[in-house]
Design an enzyme around this catalytic site. Structure first.
Site, mmCIF file in Angstrom:
data_model
loop_
_atom_site.group_PDB
_atom_site.id
_atom_site.type_symbol
_atom_site.label_atom_id
_atom_site.label_comp_id
_atom_site.label_asym_id
_atom_site.label_seq_id
_atom_site.Cartn_x
_atom_site.Cartn_y
_atom_site.Cartn_z
ATOM 1 N N LYS A 120 0.839 -1.202 0.000
ATOM 2 C CA LYS A 120 0.000 0.000 0.000
ATOM 3 C C LYS A 120 0.875 1.254 0.000
ATOM 4 O O LYS A 120 0.680 2.163 -0.792
ATOM 5 C CB LYS A 120 -0.918 -0.028 1.230
ATOM 6 C CG LYS A 120 -1.779 1.205 1.361
ATOM 7 C CD LYS A 120 -2.748 1.107 2.519
ATOM 8 C CE LYS A 120 -3.423 2.446 2.742
ATOM 9 N NZ LYS A 120 -4.359 2.442 3.847
ATOM 10 N N GLU B 143 10.525 -4.544 4.639
ATOM 11 C CA GLU B 143 10.675 -5.936 4.198
ATOM 12 C C GLU B 143 10.363 -6.070 2.709
ATOM 13 O O GLU B 143 11.086 -6.708 1.950
ATOM 14 C CB GLU B 143 9.708 -6.853 4.980
ATOM 15 C CG GLU B 143 10.021 -7.006 6.449
ATOM 16 C CD GLU B 143 9.310 -5.989 7.317
ATOM 17 O OE1 GLU B 143 9.027 -4.859 6.829
ATOM 18 O OE2 GLU B 143 9.045 -6.307 8.488
ATOM 19 N N GLY C 281 -4.774 -1.842 5.039
ATOM 20 C CA GLY C 281 -3.995 -2.989 4.575
ATOM 21 C C GLY C 281 -4.687 -4.319 4.854
ATOM 22 O O GLY C 281 -4.791 -5.191 3.987
ATOM 23 N N ARG C 282 -5.204 -4.480 6.063
ATOM 24 C CA ARG C 282 -5.811 -5.765 6.431
ATOM 25 C C ARG C 282 -7.220 -5.939 5.857
ATOM 26 O O ARG C 282 -7.863 -6.967 6.082
ATOM 27 C CB ARG C 282 -5.794 -5.944 7.949
ATOM 28 C CG ARG C 282 -6.388 -4.781 8.726
ATOM 29 C CD ARG C 282 -6.013 -4.882 10.204
ATOM 30 N NE ARG C 282 -6.427 -3.717 10.980
ATOM 31 C CZ ARG C 282 -5.718 -2.584 11.074
ATOM 32 N NH1 ARG C 282 -4.579 -2.450 10.422
ATOM 33 N NH2 ARG C 282 -6.139 -1.582 11.823
ATOM 34 N N GLU D 188 -4.712 -6.547 14.868
ATOM 35 C CA GLU D 188 -4.172 -5.246 14.438
ATOM 36 C C GLU D 188 -5.283 -4.186 14.505
ATOM 37 O O GLU D 188 -5.018 -3.006 14.679
ATOM 38 C CB GLU D 188 -3.575 -5.333 13.026
ATOM 39 C CG GLU D 188 -2.526 -4.266 12.774
ATOM 40 C CD GLU D 188 -1.797 -4.406 11.446
ATOM 41 O OE1 GLU D 188 -2.428 -4.239 10.393
ATOM 42 O OE2 GLU D 188 -0.578 -4.663 11.447
ATOM 43 N N HIS E 187 -5.252 -33.009 17.924
ATOM 44 C CA HIS E 187 -4.158 -33.878 18.361
ATOM 45 C C HIS E 187 -2.964 -33.065 18.846
ATOM 46 O O HIS E 187 -1.863 -33.595 18.963
ATOM 47 C CB HIS E 187 -3.760 -34.817 17.217
ATOM 48 C CG HIS E 187 -4.893 -35.728 16.852
ATOM 49 N ND1 HIS E 187 -5.116 -36.932 17.484
ATOM 50 C CD2 HIS E 187 -5.907 -35.560 15.970
ATOM 51 C CE1 HIS E 187 -6.212 -37.488 16.971
ATOM 52 N NE2 HIS E 187 -6.715 -36.673 16.064
ATOM 53 N N LYS F 118 9.692 -0.927 14.159
ATOM 54 C CA LYS F 118 10.241 -0.595 12.834
ATOM 55 C C LYS F 118 11.390 0.396 12.968
ATOM 56 O O LYS F 118 12.439 0.251 12.353
ATOM 57 C CB LYS F 118 9.158 0.056 11.953
ATOM 58 C CG LYS F 118 8.100 -0.887 11.423
ATOM 59 C CD LYS F 118 7.199 -0.117 10.453
ATOM 60 C CE LYS F 118 5.975 -0.894 10.062
ATOM 61 N NZ LYS F 118 5.046 -0.163 9.226
HETATM 62 O O1 F6P Z 1 3.251 -2.464 9.644
HETATM 63 C C1 F6P Z 1 1.940 -2.926 9.598
HETATM 64 C C2 F6P Z 1 1.388 -2.738 8.227
HETATM 65 O O2 F6P Z 1 1.245 -1.377 7.977
HETATM 66 C C3 F6P Z 1 0.073 -3.464 8.027
HETATM 67 O O3 F6P Z 1 -0.999 -2.773 8.541
HETATM 68 C C4 F6P Z 1 0.073 -3.627 6.559
HETATM 69 O O4 F6P Z 1 -0.869 -4.572 6.132
HETATM 70 C C5 F6P Z 1 1.493 -4.061 6.324
HETATM 71 O O5 F6P Z 1 2.242 -3.283 7.238
HETATM 72 C C6 F6P Z 1 2.032 -3.863 4.942
HETATM 73 O O6 F6P Z 1 1.945 -2.536 4.536
HETATM 74 P P1 F6P Z 1 2.148 -2.118 3.032
HETATM 75 O O7 F6P Z 1 1.075 -2.747 2.227
HETATM 76 O O8 F6P Z 1 2.096 -0.620 3.010
HETATM 77 O O9 F6P Z 1 3.508 -2.626 2.590
#
Ligand code: F6P
Length: 547
Positions: A208, A214, A268-269, A354, A385, A513
């Site tokens: 987003k 990452e 995002g979620r 979240e 199990h 972060k």
């Molecule tokens: O750090 C949490 C977060 O912002 C989530 O809410 C989101 O889904 C994820 O990181 C990834 O964010 P992006 O789509 O901006 O890379």
């Protein structure tokens, strides 16, 4: 105006008094006293059936809970969300994932922008692109059709598409293999790149913000790997992006023509319905992707129009609130009795925790009750199990959501009968338990000596009276999956309103972060003066000594 705190409301007080009366209730007795309990405490909507009768509550509890929902203004807040009001008050944003699945022609303006038209323009582009890749018309740089798709994203840009692609694997294109790389751990990328061919691989960079550390690192690594095997101009055939940040995409070197946009009013979620769902549309095709959206829309319509007493997401939320607040349940287990839903608990972890893992209200005041329970789980029967022992006989009461499809998408009917039998047996066992007297009778019948019976009986006793919901659908289809996800989205929303949280920000992820950036520089650079606590300094020193 500061909202009335939850514990100051009249309906909360009434629930508190009622909860004292309900303390000793046994579900066994509630069922025995009311033969219609299942009929009265179950509901059907949007292709889903919810049985919430195996909870420690009665009709009066439900009356009080629905009164609480009204007093907390759930319906008004719901309407405000659907209308595009800026209910995400710490980021000053509308929350409109519901607009992503509204049919063409739905009118909605946000800041003067026709949201419905924007959504359907992007959907049309998704259709054109996914049709081309699936038909083999879209070719890699050496003229071969795409065989592998690597989605690079994390959190909402990974969990949703990954979970849905797994859940709908029966609908997938046979030529296309989907891979998901999310972790900054190089093992994740390494494993994906080992199995793909640069001539036939399409990378989707899904973020987003297009700033998530990452994803940016993984995207750069994928790009370097690709240009080590192919000419740079070939990138346009192999890299597409999904984001709200067009400038960052250009800076990365992706042609905006290969970008599928979405908007800041999609959390995002809550984004699997947007272009973040591109891997889903590629895997199952635009027709099934549309069915997935339509299933969610059907649940939206139910949520929007059904009275609180007959509203599935509201009831699920209220029962969950009762368990959290008055039974003191600190976690909830999600038990999908469907192997293809095996990432659904992980998906719900982000959705719920979240969203509602918060300790201050929308106005920044400390909350006066516990909020979101921990969410965890694995598919049944595997969980049985592993950790069901604790659920049956441990000291904590953990409510369970059982989820099952009545019909399988395979021909192994005896397996499906066994699966459903286990699912229903577990909910019965959690509700009924087994008293010490019942255990004694069993052991007597087995011919055990009295002393042995008394020694074993406490170990074999099940307290029961443990709450669960069961959610059924006929088949797991794109539409029922869409409805299921939307059900949980709205459940999360309703609980957030009751707790007066902003369910749509996530500031809690920021501190780690920032610190990670600092430590990454320290790990990569020359020895720096020790700047942290002794534990963190010691860990950094060990890592530096190892390189
Ligand atoms: O750090 C949490 C977060 O912002 C989530 O809410 C989101 O889904 C994820 O990181 C990834 O964010 P992006 O789509 O901006 O890379």
């Amino acid at each position: 105006m500061t909202a009335l705190s939850l514990t100051s409301t009249a309906s909360f007080h009434a629930l508190e008094t009622h909860a004292v009366e309900a303390e000793d209730w046994q579900m066994r007795s509630l069922f025995a006293a009311d033969p219609d309990r299942f009929e009265r405490m179950s509901i059907e909507a949007a292709g889903l059936f919810l049985d919430y009768s195996k909870n420690r509550l009665d009709g009066r509890t439900l009356e009080l809970l629905t009164a609480l929902a009204r007093e907390r203004g759930v319906e008004g807040r719901r309407d405000a969300m659907f209308a595009g009001d800026k209910i995400n008050n710490t980021e000053n944003r509308a929350v409109l994932h519901t607009a992503l699945r509204a049919p063409q022609g739905a009118q909605l303006n946000v800041d003067g922008q026709d949201v419905g038209a924007d959504v359907h323009a992007v959907l049309a582009r998704i259709k054109t692109f996914t049709d081309a890749v699936r038909s083999g018309e879209w070719l890699g740089h050496t003229g071969k059709p795409i065989t592998d798709i690597v989605n690079i994203g994390i959190g909402g840009s990974d969990l949703g598409p990954k979970m849905v692609c797994l859940a709908l694997r029966q609908y997938s294109h046979p030529r296309l293999t989907l891979h998901f790389v999310s972790n900054v751990d190089g093992h994740d990328m390494d494993a994906a790149l080992e199995n793909v061919d640069p001539e036939t691989t399409l990378f989707i960079i899904a973020s987003k913000t297009f700033t998530t550390a990452e994803t940016m690192m993984n995207a750069q690594t994928a790009r370097m790997w690709f240009v080590a095997h192919a000419p740079e101009e070939a990138l346009a055939k192999h890299f597409v992006a999904v984001s709200t940040n067009v400038e960052a995409i250009k800076a990365f070197g992706i042609d905006p023509a290969n970008m599928f946009p979405f908007w800041d009013w999609v959390g995002g979620r809550y984004s699997v319905w947007s272009a973040i769902g591109l891997p889903v549309a590629l895997a199952v095709g635009f027709g099934y992707f549309s069915d997935f959206l339509a299933g969610a829309h059907a649940m939206d319509q139910h949520f929007l129009t059904a009275p609180v007493e007959e509203n599935m997401p509201m009831l699920l939320a209220l029962v969950g609130f009762w368990n959290r607040q008055f039974l003191g349940c600190t976690s909830v287990t999600i038990a999908p009795y469907h192997q293809d839903l095996n990432r659904f608990p992980a998906y719900l972890q982000q959705l719920d925790m979240e969203s509602n893992g918060k300790r201050v209200t929308r106005d920044g005041e400390p909350v006066d009750t516990p909020t979101c329970p921990a969410i965890w789980g694995e598919p049944g029967t595997n969980g049985q199990h592993a950790y069901f022992q604790l659920l049956h006989q441990g000291t904590d009461v953990t409510p369970i959501d059982f989820i099952a499809a009545l019909r399988p998408a395979h021909e192994l009917h005896n397996h499906h009968t066994a699966l459903l039998a286990n699912c229903f047996a577990q909910s019965e066992a959690f509700m009924k338990g087994k008293t010490i007297d019942e255990v004694r009778v069993d052991l007597q019948q087995q011919g055990l000596a009295l002393a042995e019976i008394e020694r074993l009986a406490p170990h074999k006793t099940f307290p029961g009276n443990r709450p669960s919901n069961t959610i059924l659908m006929e088949y797991l289809t794109p539409a029922t999956l869409g409805a299921l996800i939307a059900l949980y989205e709205h459940k999360t929303f309703v609980q957030g309103v009751i707790w007066d949280l902003n369910s749509f920000d996530q500031w809690g992820v920021e501190l780690g972060k920032v610190l990670a950036k600092k430590i990454e520089a320290e790990l990569a650079g020359a020895p720096a003066p020790e700047q942290h606590d002794s534990s963190t300094n010691g860990l950094i020193a060990r890592a530096k000594a190892a390189v």
